[in-house]
Design a protein around this motif. Structure first.
Motif, PDB file in Angstrom:
ATOM      1  N   SER A   8      55.417  41.643  36.090  1.00 56.46           N
ATOM      2  CA  SER A   8      56.311  40.853  36.920  1.00 56.46           C
ATOM      3  C   SER A   8      55.800  40.900  38.342  1.00 56.46           C
ATOM      4  N   GLY A   9      56.332  40.026  39.150  1.00 61.61           N
ATOM      5  CA  GLY A   9      55.852  39.946  40.523  1.00 61.61           C
ATOM      6  C   GLY A   9      55.019  38.698  40.674  1.00 61.61           C
ATOM      7  N   PRO A  10      54.777  38.292  41.909  1.00 60.97           N
ATOM      8  CA  PRO A  10      54.065  37.031  42.129  1.00 60.97           C
ATOM      9  C   PRO A  10      52.598  37.130  41.727  1.00 60.97           C
ATOM     10  N   VAL A  11      52.073  36.004  41.317  1.00 64.20           N
ATOM     11  CA  VAL A  11      50.637  35.934  41.010  1.00 64.20           C
ATOM     12  C   VAL A  11      49.891  35.961  42.332  1.00 64.20           C
ATOM     13  N   VAL A  12      48.908  36.840  42.427  1.00 65.52           N
ATOM     14  CA  VAL A  12      48.137  36.941  43.671  1.00 65.52           C
ATOM     15  C   VAL A  12      46.716  36.417  43.513  1.00 65.52           C
ATOM     16  N   LEU A  13      46.296  36.255  42.243  1.00 66.95           N
ATOM     17  CA  LEU A  13      44.920  35.811  42.043  1.00 66.95           C
ATOM     18  C   LEU A  13      44.822  34.989  40.776  1.00 66.95           C
ATOM     19  N   THR A  14      44.066  33.870  40.862  1.00 67.04           N
ATOM     20  CA  THR A  14      43.757  33.055  39.678  1.00 67.04           C
ATOM     21  C   THR A  14      42.257  33.099  39.479  1.00 67.04           C
ATOM     22  N   VAL A  15      41.845  33.376  38.251  1.00 67.43           N
ATOM     23  CA  VAL A  15      40.411  33.428  37.945  1.00 67.43           C
ATOM     24  C   VAL A  15      40.138  32.379  36.879  1.00 67.43           C
ATOM     25  N   LYS A  16      39.247  31.444  37.186  1.00 73.39           N
ATOM     26  CA  LYS A  16      38.953  30.355  36.234  1.00 73.39           C
ATOM     27  C   LYS A  16      37.509  30.433  35.788  1.00 73.39           C
ATOM     28  N   GLY A  17      37.335  30.284  34.478  1.00 80.63           N
ATOM     29  CA  GLY A  17      35.990  30.187  33.951  1.00 80.63           C
ATOM     30  C   GLY A  17      35.745  28.769  33.477  1.00 80.63           C
ATOM     31  N   GLU A  18      34.626  28.560  32.815  1.00 77.01           N
ATOM     32  CA  GLU A  18      34.358  27.205  32.317  1.00 77.01           C
ATOM     33  C   GLU A  18      35.326  26.820  31.218  1.00 77.01           C
ATOM     34  N   LYS A  19      35.781  27.830  30.437  1.00 78.47           N
ATOM     35  CA  LYS A  19      36.637  27.488  29.288  1.00 78.47           C
ATOM     36  C   LYS A  19      37.974  28.203  29.294  1.00 78.47           C
ATOM     37  N   SER A  20      38.178  29.134  30.172  1.00 76.23           N
ATOM     38  CA  SER A  20      39.459  29.838  30.166  1.00 76.23           C
ATOM     39  C   SER A  20      39.794  30.267  31.575  1.00 76.23           C
ATOM     40  N   SER A  21      41.053  30.663  31.769  1.00 76.99           N
ATOM     41  CA  SER A  21      41.447  31.156  33.082  1.00 76.99           C
ATOM     42  C   SER A  21      42.498  32.241  32.917  1.00 76.99           C
ATOM     43  N   ARG A  22      42.636  33.061  33.943  1.00 77.93           N
ATOM     44  CA  ARG A  22      43.622  34.145  33.917  1.00 77.93           C
ATOM     45  C   ARG A  22      44.292  34.195  35.280  1.00 77.93           C
ATOM     46  N   THR A  23      45.545  34.652  35.273  1.00 75.76           N
ATOM     47  CA  THR A  23      46.220  34.920  36.538  1.00 75.76           C
ATOM     48  C   THR A  23      46.591  36.401  36.577  1.00 75.76           C
ATOM     49  N   PHE A  24      46.708  36.924  37.783  1.00 74.41           N
ATOM     50  CA  PHE A  24      46.999  38.351  37.935  1.00 74.41           C
ATOM     51  C   PHE A  24      48.053  38.569  38.994  1.00 74.41           C
ATOM     52  N   THR A  25      49.017  39.467  38.691  1.00 78.52           N
ATOM     53  CA  THR A  25      49.883  40.011  39.728  1.00 78.52           C
ATOM     54  C   THR A  25      49.120  41.168  40.368  1.00 78.52           C
ATOM     55  N   MET A  26      49.668  41.688  41.438  1.00 76.23           N
ATOM     56  CA  MET A  26      48.987  42.801  42.093  1.00 76.23           C
ATOM     57  C   MET A  26      48.923  44.004  41.150  1.00 76.23           C
ATOM     58  N   GLY A  27      49.993  44.251  40.442  1.00 78.07           N
ATOM     59  CA  GLY A  27      50.007  45.384  39.517  1.00 78.07           C
ATOM     60  C   GLY A  27      48.935  45.247  38.443  1.00 78.07           C
ATOM     61  N   GLN A  28      48.802  44.043  37.918  1.00 78.88           N
ATOM     62  CA  GLN A  28      47.804  43.824  36.861  1.00 78.88           C
ATOM     63  C   GLN A  28      46.391  43.984  37.411  1.00 78.88           C
TER      64      GLN A  28
END
Lengths: 367, 368
Positions: free
Chosen positions: A70-90
């Motif tokens: 939980s908590g706001p997403v602080v980072l988005t990581v995108k690849g050519e075929k997939s992407s991930r988002t991360f909270t600070m905790g993650q």
């Protein structure tokens, strides 16, 4: 002993006794203090250790006990075929690196190295497919500032580094780690630069890099093909370019598509090189007469430059009219391997050195 | 054995009271110095190629204005303006090496606090030209001429420096020089011959109508064995020239002279320093393949090099800023700039005289 002396002696003795009494009282006080101080101190030490452990202290490699999804997403990581988002905790739950990073501004002002902790950029890229030499990694900040980092920078110490004491260029002492930092000198990075910032860090405080690499307010990472929508620049009597779209058109079987089977039985498919030179050897770019065969017969140099900076030179007479010497984009029906992307020159009579991949520019020296 | 029972000359409590009183007095003294002070500050931010003369201007201004502290900061020209708009720094005086940057970055964008443009006028006060600075330790020191320099750059054993065009105006201006040189020397492959094979992803040239468009790739790295040395700022090339790590480098003439470097004067038709060639300069564009700053369109058109300054609308001390501007344009400011080989525009030129402050208008008018 005279009376005075006796008096003095008695007085002195009383004074000594009083002094001794005070001393004795002091010793008793000290013993009482010691009796409760030592266990109190031990208890305090235990409390401090427990508090430190609860706050998750310690350096490098220790993950937070429970990543907060939980908590706001602080980072988005995108690849050519997939992407991930991360909270600070993650983000903080991922394996981390802590090292020293500093910068030198465009006008020579040094910010000395200090400790940054964060997640290696290579590791983040690995979560969305990884990076290779044909990739770039673009970092974007909240204010739209963006920088693209090459494979060489991320993986092979590809930065100019400076001595923080003198500002002179010098090689780094060890490996440089490009990290998405969330902690500076043990504290979360504040709003002035953070919460996330890019840092180029090393195990020792022995280097700084150019300031424009230290992106603050970072919020997105994209792994992209270095030239996904590729084009090959052409230069000759007239300038031109071979875009992916025009190449695909040209390479179709109904148009000018051709191929060659090498000694290993691999089939390379593409567009004949001589026809590509016809795009820039004179005024006509396409259709009949575009390729100036008479000029080619006289002989001119064709320089082929790759995306590693290699240049090979071919004589127009050696390729004139030869459909099997091709700029190839496919091998055995599939995409070219990364090392040859986007085009490779292949064909009979060419040595291995004359079959470069990663073609970026072709110069037809007809002028 | 001697016994002595010491009695303190002053009681501990009294000592503490005395120390506390002294501390309070000291604090009051410090506060009084701060609060009651007449000291003012004027904050300058300017392009890196102005560092040497502006350090002297700052010192001279402080000398003439006791009670004033001049705070200075310098960066690449785009970054200078970005400090005002996107990074939220309140500056009194802003100077850039490319006047073309001011309208899109300061006029066309508004301060969120006021809803008004960051600035509404600028004053063009100086020029420059591109040269090829030569290392005193290079064997080419006496050999490079305005007729032969470009052929020498094609030789792999000649190490030459270039500012990174993605970060420094001097970098994209050097590319303009090379492209313009094709016409000057009637060598249609000059640009390719100098730069081909030097970068892992090439810098290329296309044609758009009558304009040659130089395209700088997103990732610009020199290839293995390249004789080109790339640095984020042209000022960083100076140290490499002085040490002999470079044979030559594209620099501003003022910077070469400030550092006592010999240089090759390039033909006026390509050095971006001659107004009568402005049209010719305009036939070259440099386009960056990535957007480093969200606010800046990454395409620059060749033009005469012109330095300009303005006073942002949110300057903390606009009165002092106007005084500094007038000082810069006045006799002593001009003397300092000229002594540091900064060519000046005479008279300085305002793009919108009606919007400019009275002191700046008068100073411009006085310089005739």
């Amino acid at each position: 002993m005279r009376q005075g002396e006796q008096h003095l002696k008695a007085f002195g003795r009383r004074r000594v006794e009083r002094g001794a009494g005070r001393l004795a009282r002091g010793r008793r006080v000290r013993r009482r203090v010691a009796r409760w101080l030592v266990p109190a101190g031990a208890l305090l030490a235990v409390c401090l250790v427990a508090l430190a452990a609860a706050c998750g202290g310690g350096s490098g490699g220790q993950a937070s006990p429970s990543p907060a999804a939980s908590g706001p997403v602080v980072l988005t990581v995108k690849g050519e075929k997939s992407s991930r988002t991360f909270t600070m905790g993650q983000l903080q739950a991922l394996p981390s690196y802590e090292g020293y990073a500093g910068i030198k501004s465009s006008t020579g002002v040094i910010t000395p190295p200090s400790k940054y902790k964060g997640v290696p950029l290579a590791d983040l890229a690995g979560l969305v497919g990884g990076i290779s030499r044909s990739n770039g990694v673009t970092i974007v900040a909240k204010d739209g500032y963006g920088m693209t980092f090459s494979y060489r920078q991320i993986m092979e110490n590809g930065f100019t580094t400076y001595d923080p004491a003198t500002g002179d260029e010098e090689r780094p002492d060890g490996k440089l780690h490009v990290i998405i930092a969330y902690q500076h000198d043990g504290e979360p990075i504040g709003a002035d630069d953070g919460p996330l910032k890019l840092a180029v860090a090393e195990d020792t405080p022995g280097q700084v890099v150019d300031g424009h690499w230290a992106i603050k307010w970072l919020d997105a990472v994209s792994v992209t093909r270095a030239s996904a929508a590729w084009k090959v620049q052409l230069a000759g009597a007239v300038p031109g370019e071979l875009t992916r779209a025009s190449y695909v058109n040209c390479a179709s079987p109904g148009c000018h598509g051709s191929g060659w089977v090498d000694a290993q039985g691999k089939r390379w498919e593409g567009v004949p090189l001589y026809l590509v030179t016809g795009l820039v050897d004179g005024g006509k770019k396409h259709d009949a007469g575009a390729y100036d065969a008479r000029l080619a017969k006289k002989g001119y140099k064709i320089q082929i430059e790759t995306n590693t900076g290699k240049v090979i030179t071919i004589d127009s007479r050696d390729i004139a009219g030869k459909n099997s010497i091709v700029l190839s984009s496919k091998v055995d029906g599939g995409e070219l391997p990364d090392e040859y992307f986007p085009l490779r020159l292949v064909g009979p009579g060419l040595s291995e050195a004359q079959m470069p991949g990663g073609i970026a520019r072709i110069v037809v020296r007809v002028r | 054995m001697r016994w002595s029972l010491r009695r303190p000359s002053i009681s501990g409590a009294a000592a503490l009271r005395g120390a506390a009183a002294l501390a309070i007095l000291l604090c009051l003294a410090v506060l009084a110095c701060g609060c009651g002070s007449d000291r003012r500050q004027v904050k300058l931010i300017y392009a890196g190629s102005l560092i040497v003369p502006f350090d002297k201007l700052a010192a001279a201004f402080e000398q003439q204005h006791p009670g004033v502290d001049v705070l200075t900061e310098s960066h690449g020209s785009i970054q200078v303006l970005r400090h005002v708009t996107e990074l939220g720094d309140r500056m009194d005086f802003v100077a850039t090496a490319d006047e073309q940057l001011i309208p899109p970055l300061l006029y066309d964008r508004t301060d969120p606090a006021t809803g008004k443009p960051w600035a509404s006028w600028y004053c063009t006060f100086a020029t420059n030209r591109m040269v090829l600075a030569v290392s005193p330790k290079s064997l080419l020191a006496g050999v490079l001429t305005s007729k032969t320099w470009y052929r020498r750059l094609t030789q792999k054993d000649v190490r030459f420096g270039l500012a990174d065009p993605r970060f420094d105006a001097a970098g994209y201006r050097a590319l303009m020089v090379l492209q313009l040189a094709e016409r000057e020397y009637d060598d249609p492959y000059l640009f390719e011959d100098v730069l081909m094979g030097r970068f892992t992803t090439p810098i290329t040239v296309t044609r758009s109508g009558a304009t040659d468009v130089v395209e700088v790739p997103e990732i610009l790295e020199t290839s293995s064995g390249s004789n080109v040395v790339l640095r984020g700022a042209s000022i960083e090339l100076v140290a490499l020239l002085e040490s002999g790590d470079l044979d030559c480098a594209f620099e501003y003439e003022s910077v070469a002279r400030q550092h006592h470097l010999k240089y090759v004067r390039l033909p006026a038709s390509i050095d971006l320093g001659e107004p009568r060639y402005a049209r010719a300069y305009g036939t070259v564009d440099v386009k960056l393949d990535f957007r480093r700053f969200a606010s800046v369109r990454p395409e620059f058109t060749g033009d005469v090099i012109r330095y300009a300054f303005t006073i942002p609308a949110n300057a903390p001390d606009p009165e002092l800023a106007r005084q500094f501007a007038a000082f810069l344009l006045g006799p002593e400011g001009r003397r300092i700039l000229e002594a540091d080989h900064q060519p000046l525009l005479t008279p300085p030129r305002l793009d919108d005289a009606a919007a400019a402050p009275e002191e700046v208008r008068r100073a411009c008018a006085g310089t005739r």
